[in-house]
Design a protein around this motif. Structure first.
Motif, PDB file in Angstrom:
ATOM      1  N   GLY A   8       0.820  -1.297   0.029  1.00 27.32           N
ATOM      2  CA  GLY A   8      -0.082   0.063   0.045  1.00 27.32           C
ATOM      3  C   GLY A   8       1.001   1.289   0.010  1.00 27.32           C
ATOM      4  N   GLY A   9       0.388   2.350  -0.749  1.00 27.71           N
ATOM      5  CA  GLY A   9       1.171   3.402  -0.458  1.00 27.71           C
ATOM      6  C   GLY A   9       2.631   3.540  -1.359  1.00 27.71           C
ATOM      7  N   VAL A  10       3.415   4.492  -1.023  1.00 23.58           N
ATOM      8  CA  VAL A  10       4.727   4.441  -2.230  1.00 23.58           C
ATOM      9  C   VAL A  10       5.702   3.472  -1.818  1.00 23.58           C
ATOM     10  CG1 VAL A  10       6.537   6.296  -2.652  1.00 23.58           C
ATOM     11  CG2 VAL A  10       3.975   7.015  -2.486  1.00 23.58           C
ATOM     12  N   GLY A  11       5.885   3.382  -0.518  1.00 21.22           N
ATOM     13  CA  GLY A  11       7.058   2.605  -0.052  1.00 21.22           C
ATOM     14  C   GLY A  11       6.697   1.216  -0.516  1.00 21.22           C
ATOM     15  N   PRO A  47      -6.140   4.803  -5.253  1.00 15.01           N
ATOM     16  CA  PRO A  47      -4.598   5.431  -5.251  1.00 15.01           C
ATOM     17  C   PRO A  47      -3.587   4.300  -4.900  1.00 15.01           C
ATOM     18  CG  PRO A  47      -6.016   6.737  -3.693  1.00 15.01           C
ATOM     19  CD  PRO A  47      -6.894   5.617  -3.939  1.00 15.01           C
ATOM     20  N   ASP A  48      -3.752   3.285  -3.981  1.00 16.56           N
ATOM     21  CA  ASP A  48      -2.782   2.441  -3.872  1.00 16.56           C
ATOM     22  C   ASP A  48      -2.649   1.337  -5.031  1.00 16.56           C
ATOM     23  OD1 ASP A  48      -2.875   1.868  -0.248  1.00 16.56           O
ATOM     24  OD2 ASP A  48      -2.216   3.576  -1.661  1.00 16.56           O
ATOM     25  N   LEU A  49      -3.653   0.948  -5.804  1.00 15.10           N
ATOM     26  CA  LEU A  49      -3.518   0.160  -6.836  1.00 15.10           C
ATOM     27  C   LEU A  49      -2.697   1.002  -8.025  1.00 15.10           C
ATOM     28  CD1 LEU A  49      -7.169  -1.471  -7.167  1.00 15.10           C
ATOM     29  CD2 LEU A  49      -4.850  -2.625  -6.985  1.00 15.10           C
ATOM     30  N   ASP A  50      -3.158   2.253  -8.293  1.00 20.22           N
ATOM     31  CA  ASP A  50      -2.683   3.160  -9.318  1.00 20.22           C
ATOM     32  C   ASP A  50      -1.106   3.453  -8.916  1.00 20.22           C
ATOM     33  OD1 ASP A  50      -5.629   5.423  -9.905  1.00 20.22           O
ATOM     34  OD2 ASP A  50      -5.044   3.322 -10.460  1.00 20.22           O
ATOM     35  N   THR A  51      -0.746   3.518  -7.585  1.00 23.49           N
ATOM     36  CA  THR A  51       0.531   3.802  -7.351  1.00 23.49           C
ATOM     37  C   THR A  51       1.292   2.551  -7.535  1.00 23.49           C
ATOM     38  OG1 THR A  51      -0.157   5.458  -5.804  1.00 23.49           O
ATOM     39  CG2 THR A  51       2.072   4.480  -5.397  1.00 23.49           C
ATOM     40  N   VAL A  52       0.913   1.240  -7.479  1.00 18.97           N
ATOM     41  CA  VAL A  52       1.707   0.119  -7.498  1.00 18.97           C
ATOM     42  C   VAL A  52       1.753  -0.151  -9.070  1.00 18.97           C
ATOM     43  CG1 VAL A  52       1.405  -2.192  -7.591  1.00 18.97           C
ATOM     44  CG2 VAL A  52       1.145  -0.822  -5.543  1.00 18.97           C
ATOM     45  N   PHE A  88      -7.043  17.529  -3.632  1.00 18.82           N
ATOM     46  CA  PHE A  88      -6.502  16.251  -4.056  1.00 18.82           C
ATOM     47  C   PHE A  88      -6.129  16.677  -5.689  1.00 18.82           C
ATOM     48  CE2 PHE A  88      -6.094  11.695  -3.368  1.00 18.82           C
ATOM     49  CZ  PHE A  88      -5.932  11.177  -4.715  1.00 18.82           C
ATOM     50  N   ARG A  89      -4.792  16.494  -5.743  1.00 17.12           N
ATOM     51  CA  ARG A  89      -4.478  16.823  -7.133  1.00 17.12           C
ATOM     52  C   ARG A  89      -4.428  15.740  -8.125  1.00 17.12           C
ATOM     53  NH1 ARG A  89      -1.413  21.112  -7.939  1.00 17.12           N
ATOM     54  NH2 ARG A  89      -0.132  19.914  -9.540  1.00 17.12           N
ATOM     55  N   VAL A  90      -5.012  15.881  -9.195  1.00 21.03           N
ATOM     56  CA  VAL A  90      -5.555  14.878 -10.219  1.00 21.03           C
ATOM     57  C   VAL A  90      -4.938  15.342 -11.508  1.00 21.03           C
ATOM     58  CG1 VAL A  90      -7.568  13.413 -11.587  1.00 21.03           C
ATOM     59  CG2 VAL A  90      -7.523  14.102  -8.946  1.00 21.03           C
ATOM     60  N   GLN A  93      -3.562  12.817 -17.266  1.00 21.14           N
ATOM     61  CA  GLN A  93      -3.277  11.438 -17.646  1.00 21.14           C
ATOM     62  C   GLN A  93      -3.901  10.477 -16.521  1.00 21.14           C
ATOM     63  OE1 GLN A  93       0.925  10.795 -19.589  1.00 21.14           O
ATOM     64  NE2 GLN A  93       1.016  12.146 -18.083  1.00 21.14           N
ATOM     65  N   ASP A  94      -3.734  10.913 -15.341  1.00 21.00           N
ATOM     66  CA  ASP A  94      -4.171  10.106 -14.118  1.00 21.00           C
ATOM     67  C   ASP A  94      -5.546  10.095 -14.264  1.00 21.00           C
ATOM     68  OD1 ASP A  94      -4.317  10.514 -10.591  1.00 21.00           O
ATOM     69  OD2 ASP A  94      -4.020   8.458 -11.898  1.00 21.00           O
ATOM     70  N   LEU A  95      -6.117  11.263 -14.732  1.00 25.45           N
ATOM     71  CA  LEU A  95      -7.615  11.406 -14.882  1.00 25.45           C
ATOM     72  C   LEU A  95      -8.430  10.288 -15.651  1.00 25.45           C
ATOM     73  CD1 LEU A  95     -10.277  13.358 -14.214  1.00 25.45           C
ATOM     74  CD2 LEU A  95      -9.565  14.787 -16.235  1.00 25.45           C
ATOM     75  N   TYR A 153      -8.052  12.560   5.729  1.00 25.03           N
ATOM     76  CA  TYR A 153      -6.941  12.546   6.807  1.00 25.03           C
ATOM     77  C   TYR A 153      -5.847  12.992   6.096  1.00 25.03           C
ATOM     78  CZ  TYR A 153      -3.372  10.739  10.007  1.00 25.03           C
ATOM     79  OH  TYR A 153      -2.320  10.617  10.988  1.00 25.03           O
ATOM     80  N   PHE A 154      -5.561  11.980   5.208  1.00 28.42           N
ATOM     81  CA  PHE A 154      -3.878  12.056   4.715  1.00 28.42           C
ATOM     82  C   PHE A 154      -3.636  13.164   4.024  1.00 28.42           C
ATOM     83  CE2 PHE A 154      -0.497   9.219   3.791  1.00 28.42           C
ATOM     84  CZ  PHE A 154       0.156   9.774   2.524  1.00 28.42           C
ATOM     85  N   VAL A 155      -4.479  13.488   2.773  1.00 29.25           N
ATOM     86  CA  VAL A 155      -4.081  14.566   2.176  1.00 29.25           C
ATOM     87  C   VAL A 155      -4.729  16.041   2.433  1.00 29.25           C
ATOM     88  CG1 VAL A 155      -4.273  15.338  -0.532  1.00 29.25           C
ATOM     89  CG2 VAL A 155      -4.188  13.227  -0.153  1.00 29.25           C
ATOM     90  N   HIS A 156      -6.067  16.111   2.490  1.00 19.57           N
ATOM     91  CA  HIS A 156      -6.654  17.167   2.951  1.00 19.57           C
ATOM     92  C   HIS A 156      -6.179  17.993   4.280  1.00 19.57           C
ATOM     93  CE1 HIS A 156     -10.433  19.835   2.129  1.00 19.57           C
ATOM     94  NE2 HIS A 156      -9.514  20.516   2.070  1.00 19.57           N
TER      95      HIS A 156
HETATM   96  N1  FO1 Z   1      -1.198  12.405  -2.109  1.00 21.36           N
HETATM   97  C1  FO1 Z   1      -1.004  13.664  -1.586  1.00 21.36           C
HETATM   98  O1  FO1 Z   1      -0.534  13.833  -0.675  1.00 21.36           O
HETATM   99  N2  FO1 Z   1      -1.500  14.962  -2.185  1.00 21.36           N
HETATM  100  C2  FO1 Z   1      -2.331  14.617  -3.335  1.00 21.36           C
HETATM  101  O2  FO1 Z   1      -2.705  15.765  -4.031  1.00 21.36           O
HETATM  102  C3  FO1 Z   1      -2.426  13.196  -3.919  1.00 21.36           C
HETATM  103  C4  FO1 Z   1      -3.037  13.039  -5.122  1.00 21.36           C
HETATM  104  C5  FO1 Z   1      -3.087  11.664  -5.736  1.00 21.36           C
HETATM  105  C6  FO1 Z   1      -3.580  11.365  -6.955  1.00 21.36           C
HETATM  106  C7  FO1 Z   1      -3.746  10.184  -7.313  1.00 21.36           C
HETATM  107  C8  FO1 Z   1      -3.338   9.142  -6.459  1.00 21.36           C
HETATM  108  O3  FO1 Z   1      -3.553   7.875  -7.052  1.00 21.36           O
HETATM  109  C9  FO1 Z   1      -2.678   9.489  -5.232  1.00 21.36           C
HETATM  110  C10 FO1 Z   1      -2.604  10.788  -5.015  1.00 21.36           C
HETATM  111  N3  FO1 Z   1      -1.900  10.874  -3.688  1.00 21.36           N
HETATM  112  C11 FO1 Z   1      -1.751  12.256  -3.205  1.00 21.36           C
HETATM  113  C12 FO1 Z   1      -1.320   9.724  -2.849  1.00 21.36           C
HETATM  114  C13 FO1 Z   1      -2.566   9.374  -2.139  1.00 21.36           C
HETATM  115  O4  FO1 Z   1      -3.068   9.993  -1.223  1.00 21.36           O
HETATM  116  C14 FO1 Z   1      -2.275   7.776  -1.440  1.00 21.36           C
HETATM  117  O5  FO1 Z   1      -3.401   7.355  -0.898  1.00 21.36           O
HETATM  118  C15 FO1 Z   1      -1.014   7.938  -0.605  1.00 21.36           C
HETATM  119  O6  FO1 Z   1      -0.236   7.426  -1.521  1.00 21.36           O
HETATM  120  C16 FO1 Z   1      -1.127   6.936   0.546  1.00 21.36           C
HETATM  121  O7  FO1 Z   1      -1.338   5.597   0.006  1.00 21.36           O
END
Ligand code: FO1
Length: 309
Positions: A8-11, A47-52, A88-90, A93-95, A153-156
């Motif tokens: 989950g997440g970036v890590g 977000p986590d599926l897209d980040t992976v 929340f920044r979209v 391409q992500d859109l 909680y996490f972003v806003h």
């Molecule tokens: N995280 C932020 O801190 N600010 C954002 O504006 C933001 C936009 C965003 C858009 C698409 C996406 O897939 C993830 C995004 N995230 C953003 C990360 C997101 O909050 C994830 O939930 C975290 O990576 C934790 O898993």
């Protein structure tokens, strides 16, 4: 050998990427947290599926880890100008990902089918699976603002409110997505990536049937905390706010009933004795992943000891 990574997440995405560079695609399945999923701008966002997926496809923004590289923000800026939600920044391409995912969900397609098709479109060879096809939404109960949805909680709120507890709405009715239990049962080892234990790994563990599928398996967790600090995100702050001294040891204890092995950073080598005392085999490695090479090196070092034992 076959491996399953919980992420989950970036890590989580970074270690999944490192593992993908050391294993043939058929030998790596990534099971991803979907508790962060939410509806925004009327779109279904995972977000986590897209980040992976973006990370495995080499499409991820290297600065943030989330969203797309070489992104443009035309739509976001126009929405902002019209007074739309801009916390929340979209990117443009992500859109497209969110628009197409929303269309497919409204057409009744399960999330696992959507991820399979998107993985194909993005030439991802590994199998990426959502933890469940049912909707699970993580809520964070906080002192200052009461219960908040995860992205709120996490972003806003930028993880500032003090956490009291977590709730995974819908978890009781959530079944493992097709292929999840099979992948776990077939795996020679399971890796808990350096993700947030509370809101990235725990939701996966709470899906019906997952814990029992894990019993008897070799399970290696990688600490997301180095020197008492999270590399990225609120894990250490959450531990502290829940009254637990943040450390790699605290993470090992969090997973103590489940894992067999634990990877901690060289900074925390002094904790290996305490980790052995709770019956977990410690492995001291360089776990900080700044470069692509770091990811591959960490994965290589982990596979070395996983294949050896
Ligand atoms: N995280 C932020 O801190 N600010 C954002 O504006 C933001 C936009 C965003 C858009 C698409 C996406 O897939 C993830 C995004 N995230 C953003 C990360 C997101 O909050 C994830 O939930 C975290 O990576 C934790 O898993």
């Amino acid at each position: 050998m076959k491996f399953v990574a919980f992420a989950g997440g970036v890590g989580g995405a970074k270690l999944a990427d490192g593992l993908s560079r050391c294993l043939s695609p058929a030998d790596l399945t990534i099971i991803v947290n979907t508790g962060d999923d939410f509806e925004h701008w009327g779109l279904k966002i995972s977000p986590d599926l897209d980040t992976v997926c973006y990370t495995l496809a080499g499409l991820a923004n290297p600065e943030t880890g989330w969203g797309r590289v070489n992104e443009s923000w035309q739509v976001f800026e126009q929405v902002q100008q019209l007074g739309g939600e801009d916390w929340f920044r979209v990117g443009d391409q992500d859109l497209a990902t969110h628009i197409e995912r929303t269309r497919r969900i409204k057409a009744g397609q399960p999330l696992s089918h959507i991820v399979r098709d998107f993985s194909h479109a993005w030439n991802i060879g590994q199998t990426v699976l959502p933890m469940t096809d049912q909707s699970v939404a993580t809520f964070v109960d906080t002192v200052e603002k009461g219960e908040l949805s995860f992205q709120e909680y996490f972003v806003h709120q930028r993880c500032i409110p003090t956490v009291k507890s977590f709730r995974f709405d819908g978890i009781e009715n959530a079944q493992p997505a097709p292929g999840v239990l099979e992948a776990i049962l077939m795996a020679d080892a399971i890796i808990f990536c350096p993700s947030n234990p509370w809101v990235s790994i725990d939701p996966i563990l709470k899906i019906k049937g997952i814990l029992s599928a894990l019993s008897g398996k070799k399970i290696i967790a990688v600490s997301p905390i180095i020197g008492g600090q999270t590399v990225k995100g609120p894990a250490a702050k959450m531990f502290a706010e829940l009254g637990i001294q943040p450390s790699a040891l605290a993470v090992a204890k969090h997973y103590a009933e489940i894992i067999t092995d634990f990877v901690l950073d060289a900074h925390d080598v002094q904790l290996t004795g305490d980790i052995e005392k709770i019956g977990i085999r410690p492995h001291v490695l360089n776990t900080l992943m700044i470069s692509i090479e770091d990811r591959q090196k960490l994965a290589q070092n982990m596979l070395h000891f996983m294949k050896r034992d």
